[in-house]
Design a protein around this motif. Structure first.
Motif, mmCIF file in Angstrom:
data_model
loop_
_atom_site.group_PDB
_atom_site.id
_atom_site.type_symbol
_atom_site.label_atom_id
_atom_site.label_comp_id
_atom_site.label_asym_id
_atom_site.label_seq_id
_atom_site.Cartn_x
_atom_site.Cartn_y
_atom_site.Cartn_z
ATOM 1 N N ILE A 109 -1.533 -10.221 -9.935
ATOM 2 C CA ILE A 109 -2.534 -9.664 -8.401
ATOM 3 C C ILE A 109 -3.533 -10.452 -9.278
ATOM 4 C CG2 ILE A 109 -3.384 -8.027 -7.439
ATOM 5 C CD1 ILE A 109 -1.228 -5.615 -9.341
ATOM 6 N N HIS A 110 -3.262 -11.363 -7.966
ATOM 7 C CA HIS A 110 -4.721 -12.103 -7.553
ATOM 8 C C HIS A 110 -6.098 -11.357 -6.727
ATOM 9 C CE1 HIS A 110 -2.228 -15.025 -9.492
ATOM 10 N NE2 HIS A 110 -3.311 -15.298 -9.202
ATOM 11 N N GLU A 111 -7.215 -11.754 -6.610
ATOM 12 C CA GLU A 111 -7.895 -11.203 -5.599
ATOM 13 C C GLU A 111 -7.612 -11.158 -4.117
ATOM 14 O OE1 GLU A 111 -13.231 -10.112 -4.415
ATOM 15 O OE2 GLU A 111 -12.154 -12.247 -5.691
ATOM 16 N N GLY A 112 -7.494 -9.924 -2.990
ATOM 17 C CA GLY A 112 -6.537 -10.563 -2.132
ATOM 18 C C GLY A 112 -5.411 -9.916 -1.774
ATOM 19 N N ASP A 113 -4.985 -10.085 -2.555
ATOM 20 C CA ASP A 113 -3.283 -9.836 -2.910
ATOM 21 C C ASP A 113 -3.395 -7.978 -2.644
ATOM 22 O OD1 ASP A 113 -2.980 -12.408 -3.897
ATOM 23 O OD2 ASP A 113 -1.939 -11.625 -5.787
ATOM 24 N N ALA A 114 -2.020 -8.328 -1.586
ATOM 25 C CA ALA A 114 -1.764 -7.060 -1.077
ATOM 26 C C ALA A 114 -0.184 -6.659 -1.720
ATOM 27 C CB ALA A 114 -1.599 -6.721 0.622
ATOM 28 N N PRO A 115 0.304 -6.242 -3.066
ATOM 29 C CA PRO A 115 1.160 -6.907 -3.250
ATOM 30 C C PRO A 115 2.013 -5.450 -2.690
ATOM 31 C CG PRO A 115 -0.227 -6.464 -4.852
ATOM 32 C CD PRO A 115 -1.021 -5.961 -4.264
ATOM 33 N N ASP A 116 3.317 -5.616 -2.991
ATOM 34 C CA ASP A 116 4.476 -4.674 -2.653
ATOM 35 C C ASP A 116 4.384 -3.763 -2.811
ATOM 36 O OD1 ASP A 116 7.182 -3.526 -0.730
ATOM 37 O OD2 ASP A 116 8.280 -5.424 -0.872
ATOM 38 N N ASP A 117 4.261 -2.261 -2.705
ATOM 39 C CA ASP A 117 4.333 -1.091 -3.181
ATOM 40 C C ASP A 117 5.606 -0.668 -3.698
ATOM 41 O OD1 ASP A 117 1.443 -0.916 -4.087
ATOM 42 O OD2 ASP A 117 1.227 0.848 -2.653
ATOM 43 N N ASP A 118 6.228 -0.704 -2.844
ATOM 44 C CA ASP A 118 7.570 -0.321 -2.954
ATOM 45 C C ASP A 118 8.544 -1.178 -3.686
ATOM 46 O OD1 ASP A 118 7.920 1.057 -0.795
ATOM 47 O OD2 ASP A 118 8.320 0.324 0.413
ATOM 48 N N LEU A 119 8.097 -2.560 -4.377
ATOM 49 C CA LEU A 119 8.820 -2.609 -5.566
ATOM 50 C C LEU A 119 8.125 -2.614 -6.844
ATOM 51 C CD1 LEU A 119 10.226 -5.998 -5.832
ATOM 52 C CD2 LEU A 119 8.567 -7.234 -5.744
ATOM 53 N N LEU A 120 7.043 -3.184 -6.930
ATOM 54 C CA LEU A 120 6.568 -2.470 -7.885
ATOM 55 C C LEU A 120 6.804 -1.211 -8.364
ATOM 56 C CD1 LEU A 120 2.610 -2.819 -6.950
ATOM 57 C CD2 LEU A 120 4.665 -4.545 -9.141
ATOM 58 N N ALA A 121 7.382 -0.315 -7.659
ATOM 59 C CA ALA A 121 7.143 1.895 -7.614
ATOM 60 C C ALA A 121 8.865 1.088 -8.346
ATOM 61 C CB ALA A 121 7.704 2.131 -6.616
ATOM 62 N N SER A 122 9.428 -0.057 -7.598
ATOM 63 C CA SER A 122 10.599 -0.173 -7.924
ATOM 64 C C SER A 122 10.723 -1.052 -9.689
ATOM 65 C CB SER A 122 11.808 -0.419 -7.225
ATOM 66 O OG SER A 122 12.962 -1.608 -7.353
ATOM 67 N N TRP A 123 10.198 -1.129 -9.641
ATOM 68 C CA TRP A 123 10.495 -2.036 -11.330
ATOM 69 C C TRP A 123 9.509 -0.771 -12.046
ATOM 70 C CZ3 TRP A 123 7.589 -6.766 -9.431
ATOM 71 C CH2 TRP A 123 8.387 -8.086 -9.324
ATOM 72 N N PHE A 124 8.831 0.072 -11.107
ATOM 73 C CA PHE A 124 8.508 1.232 -12.262
ATOM 74 C C PHE A 124 9.549 1.982 -12.993
ATOM 75 C CE2 PHE A 124 4.204 0.393 -10.063
ATOM 76 C CZ PHE A 124 3.406 -0.166 -11.256
ATOM 77 N N ARG A 125 10.025 2.201 -12.215
ATOM 78 C CA ARG A 125 11.207 3.515 -12.165
ATOM 79 C C ARG A 125 12.394 2.744 -12.940
ATOM 80 N NH1 ARG A 125 10.093 4.799 -6.667
ATOM 81 N NH2 ARG A 125 11.785 3.290 -6.418
#
Length: 136
Positions: A109-125
């Protein structure tokens, strides 16, 4: 209380500790824009993975499940935050950055990035449901 020393790349030097307190101390010491990203990652993991266990080791926050091991960590570098999925090779889709370790994958994650929370949450689950690493 003295502010933690920032190591190479701006990573906070936080003493080894178990629980939310050391993780929050790490996040509070993250420099600049990285602090907001760290806070967001921590909150997203907490909302996504009920009963998540937290610790700081090797100057990085770790997240795990009791009896299953550690599945996630993150670390500050000069230009990005490296999110480490300890069993990332088993995730779908596979996180984009390879590691020298066969099963580990990264997401930067770089400055100014807007990561996809749904994708991150899927990876966390997904990660939290897999057998994790017993690193310490």
């Amino acid at each position: 209380m003295a502010k933690p020393k920032l190591l190479s790349g701006g990573n906070p030097q936080i003493p080894k500790g178990d629980g939310d307190g050391p993780v929050q101390a790490y996040i509070a010491a993250m420099p600049g824009w990285k602090q907001g990203v760290g806070r967001h990652l921590d909150e997203l993991v907490g909302r996504t993975v009920p009963g998540v266990r937290k610790a700081v080791r090797w100057n990085s926050p770790y997240y795990g499940i009791d009896g299953r091991g550690w599945f996630l960590s993150f670390h500050c570098f000069t230009k990005y935050i490296k999110v480490t999925f300890l069993c990332g090779g088993a995730l779908r889709p596979v996180p984009p950055v390879a590691s020298k370790h066969e099963h580990v994958r990264y997401f930067h994650i770089h400055e100014g990035d807007a990561p996809d929370d749904d994708l991150l949450a899927s990876w966390f689950r997904q990660s939290s449901a897999l057998p994790g690493e017993d690193l310490f």
